[in-house]
Write a protein that holds these residues in place. Sequence first.
Motif, mmCIF file in Angstrom:
data_model
loop_
_atom_site.group_PDB
_atom_site.id
_atom_site.type_symbol
_atom_site.label_atom_id
_atom_site.label_comp_id
_atom_site.label_asym_id
_atom_site.label_seq_id
_atom_site.Cartn_x
_atom_site.Cartn_y
_atom_site.Cartn_z
ATOM 1 N N VAL A 189 -6.293 0.561 -13.166
ATOM 2 C CA VAL A 189 -5.970 0.407 -12.441
ATOM 3 C C VAL A 189 -5.563 1.851 -11.360
ATOM 4 O O VAL A 189 -5.363 2.065 -12.297
ATOM 5 C CB VAL A 189 -5.167 -1.388 -11.877
ATOM 6 C CG1 VAL A 189 -6.509 -2.016 -12.292
ATOM 7 C CG2 VAL A 189 -4.024 -0.717 -13.128
ATOM 8 N N VAL A 191 -1.469 1.576 -9.824
ATOM 9 C CA VAL A 191 -0.389 1.046 -8.841
ATOM 10 C C VAL A 191 0.941 2.418 -9.035
ATOM 11 O O VAL A 191 1.480 2.950 -9.851
ATOM 12 C CB VAL A 191 0.031 0.121 -10.262
ATOM 13 C CG1 VAL A 191 0.862 0.250 -11.486
ATOM 14 C CG2 VAL A 191 1.292 -0.678 -9.800
ATOM 15 N N VAL A 212 -1.255 -3.340 -6.841
ATOM 16 C CA VAL A 212 -2.808 -2.564 -8.104
ATOM 17 C C VAL A 212 -3.726 -2.817 -7.151
ATOM 18 O O VAL A 212 -4.386 -3.407 -6.646
ATOM 19 C CB VAL A 212 -2.237 -3.818 -9.410
ATOM 20 C CG1 VAL A 212 -3.491 -3.610 -10.209
ATOM 21 C CG2 VAL A 212 -0.537 -4.354 -9.497
#
Length: 231
Positions: A189, A191, A212
């Motif tokens: 991911v 973020v 995210v």
Amino acid sequence: MSMALYAASQRSSSTDEGRVTQHSFSFGPHYDPANLGFGPLVCHNDDVLDRGAGYPEHPHSELEIVTWVLEGALVHTDSTGARHVVEAGRAQVLSAGSGIRHSEVADASSGRCRFLQAWLVPTEPGAEPSYVLGEAPAPVSGPAEVVGGTGLPIGTRGARLLVARLAPGQSVALPEDPRQHVFAATGAVSVGGRSLRAGDAVRITDEPGHVVRASEETELLVWSFDDISAS
């Protein structure tokens, strides 16, 4: 305000017969005075157990012990009389309170087991020990509260564990709380401009509003705390 990335490669590890544990914080002989915890979160362990391996009976006190099973199944027994097989996608909360003994072993019929376990400091010491097991199946999107809030009760005020299973390209907003520990258990991911792969985490302080976005199928765990001044 801050966001700090902690890569999987920075974690210390412990091994025993049939067991490998990765530690996100200072733990046992792996002492780091600069990494003792994050708010009330004082342990965040990532365990992989071989079939039938694990932790024989041992004591705890004055901890909220939260376990999330990622793979396989974990057999939990404790001195409250509880005995449960905790399958992947379920959470349990053991409130050690004034003192409890427990054991956790990979279910021999389910093969290898991987689970994450967090220890938190309770708000009020000296409570009666207790145990609660969450419902299955796990959330398939989210993030959804599995502990704290609308999830399982926990004796650390303002603490919540949220879990999300994200498809590639899926985005989710993080909570607005001022302290968050965001952990990619699997997948990848991004973020706040940081890229996380399996085993990486970011610790966010007083920076609410992040999103995210998953680039692979990902299981994401977020500890969120509503009080920035919590111990």
